[in-house]
Scaffold this active site. Structure first.
Site, PDB file in Angstrom:
ATOM      1  N   ASP A 180      -8.000  -5.120  -0.344  1.00 40.79           N
ATOM      2  CA  ASP A 180      -8.446  -5.995  -1.441  1.00 40.79           C
ATOM      3  C   ASP A 180      -8.102  -7.460  -1.229  1.00 40.79           C
ATOM      4  O   ASP A 180      -8.568  -8.318  -1.986  1.00 40.79           O
ATOM      5  CB  ASP A 180      -7.802  -5.510  -2.753  1.00 40.79           C
ATOM      6  N   HIS A 215       0.855  -1.192   0.000  1.00 40.51           N
ATOM      7  CA  HIS A 215       0.000   0.000   0.000  1.00 40.51           C
ATOM      8  C   HIS A 215       0.887   1.235   0.000  1.00 40.51           C
ATOM      9  O   HIS A 215       1.945   1.245   0.613  1.00 40.51           O
ATOM     10  CB  HIS A 215      -0.890   0.026   1.249  1.00 40.51           C
TER      11      HIS A 215
HETATM   12  C1  SDX Z   1      -6.045   0.216  -3.087  1.00 42.37           C
HETATM   13  O1  SDX Z   1      -4.252   4.694  -2.062  1.00 42.37           O
HETATM   14  C2  SDX Z   1      -5.212   4.077  -1.492  1.00 42.37           C
HETATM   15  O2  SDX Z   1      -5.674   4.449  -0.429  1.00 42.37           O
HETATM   16  C3  SDX Z   1      -5.766   2.901  -2.247  1.00 42.37           C
HETATM   17  C4  SDX Z   1      -6.809   2.058  -1.541  1.00 42.37           C
HETATM   18  C5  SDX Z   1      -8.099   2.835  -1.320  1.00 42.37           C
HETATM   19  O3  SDX Z   1      -8.843   2.479  -0.392  1.00 42.37           O
HETATM   20  O4  SDX Z   1      -8.407   3.733  -2.142  1.00 42.37           O
HETATM   21  O5  SDX Z   1      -6.316   1.612  -0.304  1.00 42.37           O
HETATM   22  C6  SDX Z   1      -7.204   0.844  -2.389  1.00 42.37           C
HETATM   23  O6  SDX Z   1      -5.772   0.562  -4.197  1.00 42.37           O
HETATM   24  C7  SDX Z   1      -5.214  -0.796  -2.343  1.00 42.37           C
HETATM   25  C8  SDX Z   1      -3.999  -1.311  -3.181  1.00 42.37           C
HETATM   26  C9  SDX Z   1      -4.507  -2.389  -4.155  1.00 42.37           C
HETATM   27  N1  SDX Z   1      -3.405  -2.748  -5.080  1.00 42.37           N
HETATM   28  C10 SDX Z   1      -2.805  -3.945  -4.982  1.00 42.37           C
HETATM   29  O7  SDX Z   1      -2.992  -4.758  -4.075  1.00 42.37           O
HETATM   30  C11 SDX Z   1      -1.802  -4.236  -6.099  1.00 42.37           C
HETATM   31  C12 SDX Z   1      -0.512  -4.815  -5.518  1.00 42.37           C
HETATM   32  N2  SDX Z   1       0.207  -3.753  -4.776  1.00 42.37           N
HETATM   33  C13 SDX Z   1       1.167  -2.967  -5.484  1.00 42.37           C
HETATM   34  O8  SDX Z   1       1.001  -2.811  -6.840  1.00 42.37           O
HETATM   35  C14 SDX Z   1       1.652  -1.755  -4.689  1.00 42.37           C
HETATM   36  O9  SDX Z   1       1.865  -2.175  -3.410  1.00 42.37           O
HETATM   37  C15 SDX Z   1       0.780  -0.506  -4.667  1.00 42.37           C
HETATM   38  C16 SDX Z   1       0.442  -0.043  -6.054  1.00 42.37           C
HETATM   39  C17 SDX Z   1      -0.433  -0.746  -3.892  1.00 42.37           C
HETATM   40  C18 SDX Z   1       1.593   0.590  -3.968  1.00 42.37           C
HETATM   41  O10 SDX Z   1       2.696   0.837  -4.769  1.00 42.37           O
HETATM   42  P1  SDX Z   1       3.786   1.968  -4.393  1.00 42.37           P
HETATM   43  O11 SDX Z   1       3.415   2.658  -3.134  1.00 42.37           O
HETATM   44  O12 SDX Z   1       4.016   2.803  -5.602  1.00 42.37           O
HETATM   45  O13 SDX Z   1       5.048   1.123  -4.025  1.00 42.37           O
HETATM   46  P2  SDX Z   1       6.011   0.493  -5.095  1.00 42.37           P
HETATM   47  O14 SDX Z   1       5.244  -0.061  -6.249  1.00 42.37           O
HETATM   48  O15 SDX Z   1       7.082   1.465  -5.367  1.00 42.37           O
HETATM   49  O16 SDX Z   1       6.585  -0.763  -4.273  1.00 42.37           O
HETATM   50  C19 SDX Z   1       7.650  -0.570  -3.327  1.00 42.37           C
HETATM   51  C20 SDX Z   1       8.452  -1.866  -3.384  1.00 42.37           C
HETATM   52  C21 SDX Z   1       8.894  -2.235  -4.817  1.00 42.37           C
HETATM   53  O17 SDX Z   1      10.040  -3.046  -4.689  1.00 42.37           O
HETATM   54  P3  SDX Z   1      11.536  -2.311  -4.839  1.00 42.37           P
HETATM   55  O18 SDX Z   1      11.508  -1.525  -6.124  1.00 42.37           O
HETATM   56  O19 SDX Z   1      11.655  -1.455  -3.599  1.00 42.37           O
HETATM   57  O20 SDX Z   1      12.482  -3.475  -4.852  1.00 42.37           O
HETATM   58  O21 SDX Z   1       7.612  -2.956  -2.958  1.00 42.37           O
HETATM   59  C22 SDX Z   1       7.454  -3.874  -4.036  1.00 42.37           C
HETATM   60  C23 SDX Z   1       7.786  -3.123  -5.314  1.00 42.37           C
HETATM   61  O22 SDX Z   1       8.246  -4.027  -6.314  1.00 42.37           O
HETATM   62  N3  SDX Z   1       6.033  -4.267  -4.020  1.00 42.37           N
HETATM   63  C24 SDX Z   1       5.589  -5.505  -4.194  1.00 42.37           C
HETATM   64  C25 SDX Z   1       4.191  -5.428  -4.039  1.00 42.37           C
HETATM   65  N4  SDX Z   1       3.847  -4.169  -3.784  1.00 42.37           N
HETATM   66  C26 SDX Z   1       4.991  -3.451  -3.780  1.00 42.37           C
HETATM   67  N5  SDX Z   1       6.253  -6.679  -4.474  1.00 42.37           N
HETATM   68  C27 SDX Z   1       5.468  -7.770  -4.582  1.00 42.37           C
HETATM   69  N6  SDX Z   1       4.111  -7.792  -4.441  1.00 42.37           N
HETATM   70  C28 SDX Z   1       3.446  -6.632  -4.167  1.00 42.37           C
HETATM   71  N7  SDX Z   1       2.132  -6.641  -4.039  1.00 42.37           N
END
Ligand code: SDX
Length: 427
Positions: free
Chosen positions: A362, A305
């Site tokens: 989710d 998140h």
């Molecule tokens: C919602 O914003 C809100 O409030 C949203 C929400 C709402 O109520 O409106 O809460 C609803 O959208 C919840 C999120 C649902 N999305 C998912 O579950 C999709 C999976 N999660 C990711 O795509 C990610 O965690 C996000 C998009 C939710 C957040 O992404 P960020 O904050 O941009 O963080 P990032 O992508 O830069 O990740 C940081 C690190 C990265 O690794 P490094 O580059 O540091 O090595 O964490 C890793 C990412 O690769 N990472 C994951 C991961 N999520 C982040 N690795 C594996 N699996 C994951 N799910």
């Protein structure tokens, strides 16, 4: 008021620091460009506040979420979705009279124009319901062109009620269309969630028993999704609304933003991921390893998140509700066991621990939607139905702000410097 001191070359600039009611602080840069000629840049807005707001407070480090100051777990336990919608939009819990007329008003606006129903016929059977919802909500505005001026308070009020009332009708109709069944009209004798379940699952040939446990579970899920401060789709609603486009247009845009798999579309992705894991027979440990692999685009849907670097409080409540609801309904869902195993494995893995990746709203919600009989491709529509009052509340707060400006971010240009036109066709 405290200040930040910014030193650029041989000049110093004093920037005010503002503090919110929960002691959050921000450097106010509204005058930075005028004073220094510089702008800031923050791709993805990880560090940038777009507005002040009095609606929802969340603390990602402590896993706190409150609507108008009330903790989400208390609302989940004691309130109903239409009461929470009133709280978010009008800033206070309604008394009996206010709640009674609010519910009655919403009930009176549940029907949609017969011509609007005909639009459903234009979609292919396999149309994703989020495409239908964004199109239908935008099209809804064509029936109210005489009453959707965002700067007119009466128009704002009637648009708010029409959207909240008609969204479930349109959502249920889109489901019925996809399975070739006749649309079921709203019944004024039913409350918001019971009406939706009836429109989704009753058929003309027989009565549909509305299970109060299912209605209670739906209220819980919609409450938990109702608002979440300046997330991607809410920021979209605010940006579109800031141009004074009507509320229907702003909500239609919010639906499109929510559809993305990194946002609200994750609840559908989680179920598809759990089904794939079950079908593959792969051990959960291997799935976790794949999610860490930088060469793969696979991520654990429902994990991580932007703000929560601790447990998403909504995920905790939903996980507990999964056990309660599935037990009450006598359902044993193997996907729930896989989800729990996946969570346990990930939370022990250093990659997830280091990045503070926890289950978000989710991760478990789809298990309950599935138990309620809602098809996977409707999960994000359910998220949108829950988020609708939050989008509306945030839009209303912005529109009613006398200092509201159209949203227009700056950029830093990195393209070619000045060059002349050379007709490439003559080369
Ligand atoms: C919602 O914003 C809100 O409030 C949203 C929400 C709402 O109520 O409106 O809460 C609803 O959208 C919840 C999120 C649902 N999305 C998912 O579950 C999709 C999976 N999660 C990711 O795509 C990610 O965690 C996000 C998009 C939710 C957040 O992404 P960020 O904050 O941009 O963080 P990032 O992508 O830069 O990740 C940081 C690190 C990265 O690794 P490094 O580059 O540091 O090595 O964490 C890793 C990412 O690769 N990472 C994951 C991961 N999520 C982040 N690795 C594996 N699996 C994951 N799910």
């Amino acid at each position: 008021m405290s200040e930040a001191l910014l030193k650029i070359a041989d000049k110093e600039y004093k920037l005010p620091i503002i503090e919110g009611s929960e002691k959050e602080k921000a450097v106010d840069i509204t005058k930075l460009r005028a004073q220094s000629g510089l702008v800031t840049i923050d791709s993805g807005y990880l560090n940038t506040g777009a507005c002040t707001s009095a609606i929802t407070f969340l603390d990602g480090e402590l896993g706190i979420l409150r609507y108008r100051g009330i903790p989400i777990d208390q609302l989940a336990e004691k309130s109903t979705f239409t009461e929470v919608a009133y709280l978010l939009i009008y800033g206070k819990l309604p008394n009996n009279t206010e709640l009674g007329s609010w519910n009655e008003n919403l009930t009176k606006h549940t029907l949609i124009h017969e011509d609007l129903k005909r639009l459903f016929g234009g979609f292919p059977k396999e149309a994703h319901p989020m495409a239908i919802m964004s199109c239908m909500i935008g099209s809804l505005s064509t029936y109210y062109q005489d009453s959707y001026d965002p700067e007119n308070p009466e128009h704002r009020e009637i648009s708010i009620r029409r959207l909240l009332a008609k969204f479930p009708t349109i959502a249920a109709f889109s489901f019925k269309k996809s399975i070739g069944q006749p649309a079921i009209h709203p019944k004024n004798s039913l409350d918001y969630c019971a009406n939706f379940m009836n429109m989704m699952f009753s058929v003309p040939a027989e009565d549909y028993h509305i299970d109060p446990e299912i209605v209670k579970a739906l209220n819980l899920l919609l409450i938990l999704h109702a608002d979440h401060e300046q997330n991607c789709s809410t920021s979209t609603v605010r940006l579109v609304g800031s141009s004074l486009a009507n509320l229907y247009a702003a909500i239609s845009a919010g639906i499109c933003a929510l559809w993305g798999p990194r946002h609200g579309g994750a609840n559908q992705e989680v179920l598809e991921m759990l089904n794939e894991i079950k079908a593959s027979g792969k051990p959960v440990k291997q799935i976790v390893e794949e999610a860490k692999d930088k060469n793969s685009t696979f991520r654990l849907s429902g994990f991580g998140h932007r703000v929560y670097k601790n447990f998403d409080p909504r995920a905790k409540i939903i996980k507990k509700a999964c056990d309660t609801i599935l037990t009450k309904m006598g359902i044993k869902d193997p996907l729930l066991d896989i989800a729990k195993e996946l969570e346990e494995a990930a939370l022990k893995d250093q990659y997830f621990v280091d990045r503070k990746l926890y289950p978000n709203v989710d991760f478990y919600s789809g298990i309950i939607y599935r138990a309620l009989g809602i098809p996977v491709n409707m999960f994000t529509v359910m998220f949108a139905m829950g988020r609708l009052p939050g989008w509306i509340a945030q839009w209303k707060e912005m529109i009613e702000d006398p200092n509201m400006k159209i949203g227009r971010p700056r950029q830093i240009y990195t393209g070619p410097t000045e060059t002349s036109y050379e007709d490439a066709k003559k080369k």
